[in-house]
Design a protein around this motif. Structure first.
Motif, mmCIF file in Angstrom:
data_model
loop_
_atom_site.group_PDB
_atom_site.id
_atom_site.type_symbol
_atom_site.label_atom_id
_atom_site.label_comp_id
_atom_site.label_asym_id
_atom_site.label_seq_id
_atom_site.Cartn_x
_atom_site.Cartn_y
_atom_site.Cartn_z
ATOM 1 N N PRO A 94 -12.814 19.169 -7.707
ATOM 2 C CA PRO A 94 -12.633 17.741 -8.027
ATOM 3 C C PRO A 94 -11.192 17.422 -8.378
ATOM 4 N N PHE A 152 -11.218 16.701 -13.549
ATOM 5 C CA PHE A 152 -12.502 17.165 -14.078
ATOM 6 C C PHE A 152 -12.373 17.419 -15.580
ATOM 7 N N GLU A 162 -14.474 19.064 -18.140
ATOM 8 C CA GLU A 162 -15.645 19.940 -18.213
ATOM 9 C C GLU A 162 -16.492 19.652 -19.449
ATOM 10 N N VAL A 210 -16.022 13.536 -13.589
ATOM 11 C CA VAL A 210 -15.124 13.774 -12.468
ATOM 12 C C VAL A 210 -14.584 12.443 -11.969
ATOM 13 N N TYR A 231 -22.444 16.565 -6.986
ATOM 14 C CA TYR A 231 -22.071 16.368 -8.389
ATOM 15 C C TYR A 231 -23.302 15.997 -9.226
#
Length: 396
Positions: free
Chosen positions: A289, A292, A294, A299, A323
């Motif tokens: 991506p 991103f 996390e 994203v 996704y």
């Protein structure tokens, strides 16, 4: 009588000293001519051992030229080479013929050996530069050219932004230098001959890493622009694939004092990890991506003009489904979503809304305050203009 004696004494002094002065001047002229001739002969005989090093902005132009053309190699030098003879004539031939026209070259010269000529500009080198300050750029069939390394180029660009006459506030200069660092640490490069920031090449190897830059900035001492370069290095990103990704990342994550929205920092184009069960449900074996987060499972994907075809739209739909399988919220944005401050702030609010699902309320409120009242509108507008290369040319 005293006046007559004074005139006589003056005339006698002229008669005695004038021949001596003429003789002395003639010897000085002869000595200067011999010294100049010896220097020209030495330069002509020692062209092979010349040591000419490009400095900013010619060094940045040559680095961009090497990345875009793909026929040159950039070799880092661990130790700074010793200074040899500085001569502008070989660099004219090598740069103009073998490495592309870069305008009027600017070369770096030591304090004790300056060569001034009408065809080149010069910069006096500092006495001590850290290791890794130079690179060797080579092309088959031509003699190599020494240039300042990307890390030193960053410091020179910061000094250029601080120079009198540029009229760039420090906050905006930091953003411009951060964008340059992200370019050098990314896989794209602007063209050396582009004047408006529209010509760009993609898929290139990075010529700098953040670890190398931070090491260089920590070892450097007494170089103009060093302080501003250190501030910019804290904002820059690695592994950016395009100027638009750089713009989005810097605008969303830079502190409000620099014109940004102050959100937490994402990872750019990092590979996602999947479980064995997820792999059986995904269209793609791997995904990277654009941006991103996390921690927040968020994203951002930027779709440029190349995503307008039917095949690209089908591929984008499959990525969105993948996704969703991984439990990741994705925002797909276009140029219209980042073309104005209002659009950028709206994107920031959408990001905060997703982050609020996992972040603490205090952190969410802090993000919202930075978006709403963290920076003056004119500062944010100017920062966006620099990153999008709009208006007058204040980019590097």
């Amino acid at each position: 009588r005293p006046r007559r004696d004074a005139r006589i004494l003056t005339n006698l002094t002229k008669l005695v000293l004038l021949p001596v002065q003429r003789l002395f001047s003639r010897h000085v002229w002869v000595f200067s001519g011999l010294r100049g001739a010896w220097r020209r002969m030495s330069s002509a005989d020692s062209v092979v051992d010349m040591d000419t090093r490009l400095t900013y902005p010619s060094s940045l132009a040559l680095i961009r030229q090497a990345r875009c053309r793909g026929v040159m190699s950039i070799v880092p030098l661990a130790d700074n080479p010793e200074w040899g003879l500085v001569d502008h004539r070989p660099i004219e031939q090598e740069v103009m013929l073998g490495y592309g026209s870069l305008g009027k070259p600017r070369i770096l010269v030591p304090k004790n050996n300056r060569t001034y000529a009408g065809c080149v500009d010069t910069r006096v080198c500092e006495e001590i530069l850290p290791s890794g300050s130079f690179v060797r750029i080579t092309r088959g069939g031509y003699r190599y050219v020494l240039s300042e390394s990307p890390a030193l180029i960053v410091v020179r660009a910061a000094a250029e932004c601080q120079a009198v006459g540029r009229g760039i506030p420090d906050s905006l200069a930091v953003m411009a230098v951060a964008a340059l660092i992200t370019e050098l640490c990314g896989t794209y490069s602007f063209s050396a001959t582009d004047q408006i920031g529209e010509e760009c090449c993609f898929g290139r190897e990075p010529v700098l890493s953040m670890s190398e830059l931070n090491r260089y900035l920590s070892e450097a001492r007494g170089i103009r622009g060093l302080r501003l370069a250190r501030r910019a290095a804290k904002l820059a990103f690695e592994n950016s694939f395009s100027p638009r990704e750089t713009c989005i990342a810097l605008m969303l994550c830079s502190p409000p004092c620099y014109g940004g929205l102050g959100l937490s920092r994402p990872v750019l184009n990092g590979p996602l990890t999947f479980t064995d069960h997820q792999r059986t449900l995904l269209w793609h074996e791997s995904m990277r991506p654009d941006l991103f987060w996390e921690l927040y499972r968020l994203v951002i994907e930027y779709n440029g003009g190349t995503h307008d075809s039917l095949e690209s739209k089908t591929e984008d739909d499959r990525r969105t489904l993948d996704y969703a399988v991984c439990g990741i919220e994705v925002f797909t944005i276009r140029d219209s979503d980042i073309s104005s401050v209002l659009a950028m702030e709206q994107l920031g609010r959408k990001c905060v809304e997703v982050m609020s699902r996992t972040a603490r309320k205090r952190l969410v409120d802090s993000f919202l305050r930075r978006i709403e009242s963290g920076a003056r509108p004119e500062v944010r507008e100017a920062a966006l203009d620099i990153l999008l290369h709009r208006g007058r040319r204040v980019w590097l």
